[in-house]
Design a protein around this motif. Structure first.
Motif: not given
Length: 733
Positions: A671-673, A698-702, A710-724
């Motif tokens: 990721l670049f910032s 705007d890289k799609k990434h976990a 236990g439910n195989s819900r392993f992935f928490e998505p990271g933010l896309g391109r964002s401005l602050s």
């Protein structure tokens, strides 16, 4: 960031990777070519609230003196150009540390150091946290990073390697925050920031000193802040308010410090995504999160007092005590059918009281042509958890408090004596310490009904943890260091709550994990900057792992031997108006022994277990991490461009396995910032502004993974391109 006098003290590890060796050799040659005699560091001033014995000075020069692996990140560096909401914003530059914003404020940050703590699915495990010397980790090793006061932080120290064990059990590393002391003249700061997904933050800090310059009174620091966000995904909105007060006053031969902290937070929980859900959309939320209205509320208050006094002849006594309360109510997405009479339910209602104290003697003098520092003390901490569990449904209505399913009181108590000594000369420092860890758990069950019998129980853990180290000054700008020691990771009260068969009741078969850690490194510095390179090797017996994690219940077991080997490299160099900061970590963490795990309910009692073969990667640990930042501070004057700094950052995270079976993994990503910050001063007033764009491509990434879900819900998505963006107004008075 200062271009010629960096505020970080970097310490790095691992020398079996060709790329890392090449980087290390390059840095070594650069340092030797430019070596200058560093200024003599001042003697450390023991802070009354320094949690054990390693710390007590935030000076990067002081880190140069010792053998322990410690990074120091200055508070202004944590805040500059940042939202000032999460600890993860400013610590990516520390090698060996994995700290991720999960974009889920119901579960806190993910934190691990050299692989310790990576198994945690919520909160922090295996890494000790302190704020002004008061533990932010409970005696059982569980902790939260949300109450670190970034707005008033003076510095944060990150301790890695064998010497971290002197902070007690479950100290695979330690993160220590110290807040600012009030000074004269006083200062008032008011700040605001805006970010993606409706995020906003308002904060105020005031520091100062009563009395007069000739007869100073109390120094004070007040930090009040609030933030809220709509969340990156449905069911992920959150808000938090916090207040921190620090009062200190010098007296004859010492100082008294009083601390008060209060925090309130509420967060919806979007849960993780399965592989199919994540591939379909990284902005979605799994349906059960909204069906059960998964959410968490936290309220915490804490008071601490510290006092120290010099006794003459180099002797000093230090005393510290603290206490607090913490209330948590959390609604989970556990299926109604899994909440029978032997279940703990789908609603957590926790009421915790906690307190502790630390008494320490210090002596500083000279012996054998060198400086000597000795200390010995006794520390004790206690938590009492009144824990209730309820069904999360009433009839067909989900996400409401239903019938009682758990009612018990759990206690964890520690009583640890410790001793440390250090002898140092201009060319050599020898350090040694030992801590005796004693932890006692008890549980008193009050919910006894039918098939749900009395699940009361008790468990004790103990070990003696020695550590030794040495630092050699090879030249004015180059030194080597080596450390080795023992560590102990105890399971948390949650992890011993269920037996390996899946039945409720204390899991007395679950042992603490014992480790031997060794590291060897080089540090260099000169007028342009500093660099560090460290290799480490950690061997663990009885590693604690998940045995089964289904139906809302997690059981744990010991998996035998594991090995963590790695290298950490970092450097910070300034040239004219440019500063380059880099940190690289390569970590190979594997199971040395095979073991059996469960992937379905009623296991191991009914269904067969699944083999985790020796050689599998430990989940939640990236094989490599890279942080690089180029900062340009042009010599501009006048107007909005005064005091401007422009930054370009790159952060790379390698592939991360999601479970012990290594059946899936989050792909590596880079990721670049970019950012810009400005500063203008007129009289007593100073304005600071910043703007920043993260994930520029705007890289799609976990952004993180939920280990062994236990439910195989392993992935928490990271933010896309964002401005602050943000603004801060400071006035001295």
């Amino acid at each position: 960031m200062k271009s010629s006098a960096p505020v970080l003290s970097r310490h790095l590890n691992h020398l079996d990777h060709p790329t890392c060796i090449a980087i290390g050799v390059t840095l070594l040659m650069a340092s030797l070519a430019q070596a200058q005699t560093p200024p003599e560091a001042p003697e450390p001033e023991g802070g009354a609230l320094a949690p054990v014995v390693i710390t007590g000075s935030g000076s990067a020069d002081q880190r140069w003196r010792g053998s322990a692996t410690v990074d120091v990140v200055d508070g202004s560096e944590l805040r500059s150009g940042q939202l000032q909401i999460n600890l993860s914003e400013g610590l990516a530059r520390v090698p060996g540390l994995v700290i991720r914003n999960r974009e889920n404020y119901a579960q806190d940050l993910q934190v691990s150091i050299r692989g310790f703590g990576a198994r945690s699915t919520f909160g922090v495990r295996g890494v000790r946290l302190f704020v002004d010397g008061i533990p932010a980790s409970a005696p059982d090793g569980s902790g939260q990073a949300a109450n670190f006061p970034l707005g008033s932080a003076d510095r944060i120290e990150v301790v890695r390697g064998p010497f971290a064990a002197l902070y007690g059990a479950s100290s695979g590393g330690a993160i220590l925050a110290y807040t600012q002391d009030g000074t004269r003249p006083g200062e008032l700061r008011v700040g605001a920031a805006l970010g993606a997904n409706g995020l906003w933050r308002l904060s105020t800090q005031a520091t100062g000193q009563t009395g007069t310059a000739e007869a100073p009174g109390w120094s004070y620091t007040l930090d009040v802040g609030t933030f809220a966000t709509d969340g990156a995904r449905p069911q992920s909105a959150a808000d938090r308010t916090s207040a921190n007060v620090k009062l200190s006053r010098a007296h004859d031969g010492g100082r008294t410090v009083i601390l008060f902290n209060q925090q309130r937070s509420f967060a919806l929980d979007p849960l993780g995504l399965s592989r199919a859900e994540y591939e379909a959309s990284d902005e979605a939320t799994t349906p059960v999160a909204t069906q059960f209205n998964t959410r968490k509320s936290v309220s915490q208050s804490q008071l601490g007092v510290a006092w120290d006094r010099a006794l003459g002849g180099g002797h000093k006594i230090e005393l510290m005590g603290y206490g607090g309360t913490r209330q948590v109510v959390q609604y989970q997405a556990i299926p109604a059918g899994a909440q029978g009479i032997t279940s703990s339910g789908g609603v957590i209602d926790l009421d915790r009281t906690y307190w502790g104290w630390n008494g320490r003697w210090r002596w500083r003098g000279e012996a054998a042509n060198g400086r000597v520092n000795l200390s010995a003390g006794l520390a004790s901490d206690r938590q009492t958890d009144t824990r209730k569990g309820y069904q999360n449904f009433i009839g067909p209505t989900l996400g409401v408090q239903g019938a009682l399913r758990r009612d018990e009181t759990n206690r964890a108590t520690t009583l640890d004596p410790y001793v440390q000594g250090e002898w140092s000369s201009a060319q050599l420092t020898l350090s040694a310490g030992v801590r005796r860890v004693n932890a006692d758990y008890t549980s008193s069950d009050r919910f006894i009904s039918g098939a749900n019998g009395n699940d009361s129980g008790e468990k004790s853990f103990g070990a003696t943890l020695p550590v030794v180290g040495a630092r050699w000054q090879l030249s004015p700008g180059l030194q080597a260091f080596a450390n080795v020691g023992k560590g102990l990771e105890i399971p948390t009260l949650n992890e011993v709550a269920y037996q390996s068969s899946g039945a409720a009741g204390f899991n007395t078969a679950l042992n603490a994990a014992r480790s031997t850690s060794a590291e060897l490194g080089l540090r260099g510095r000169n007028g342009a900057g500093l660099w560090n390179a460290t290799v480490f090797d950690i061997r663990t017996d009885d590693e604690i792992v998940v045995q089964n994690n289904t139906g809302g219940r997690s059981t744990f077991q010991n998996a035998g031997r594991t090995k963590r080997q790695g290298i950490e490299l970092s450097a910070e160099y300034g040239l004219d108006t440019f500063t380059l900061t880099t940190a690289y970590t390569h970590l190979r963490a594997r199971y040395q022994d095979s073991f059996l795990t469960c992937t379905v309910t009623q296991c191991p009692g009914v269904n067969p277990q699944v083999l985790v073969p020796a050689g599998n990667r430990m989940p939640g640990i990236p094989g490599q991490q890279l942080f690089a930042q180029l900062a340009w501070a042009p010599n501009l004057s006048g107007g909005w461009a005064a005091g401007s700094v422009f930054t370009l950052e790159a952060r790379h995270t390698g592939r991360v396995f999601v479970n012990d079976l290594n059946s899936d993994a989050a792909a590596g990503h880079t990721l670049f910032s970019i950012g810009a910050r400005f500063e203008q001063t007129t009289g007593a007033w100073t304005w600071r502004e910043f703007v920043r764009i993260d994930n520029l491509t705007d890289k799609k990434h976990a952004g993180s993974v939920i280990v062994n879900d236990g439910n195989s819900r392993f992935f928490e998505p990271g933010l896309g391109r964002s401005l602050s963006a943000g603004i801060e107004l400071t006035r001295r008075f």
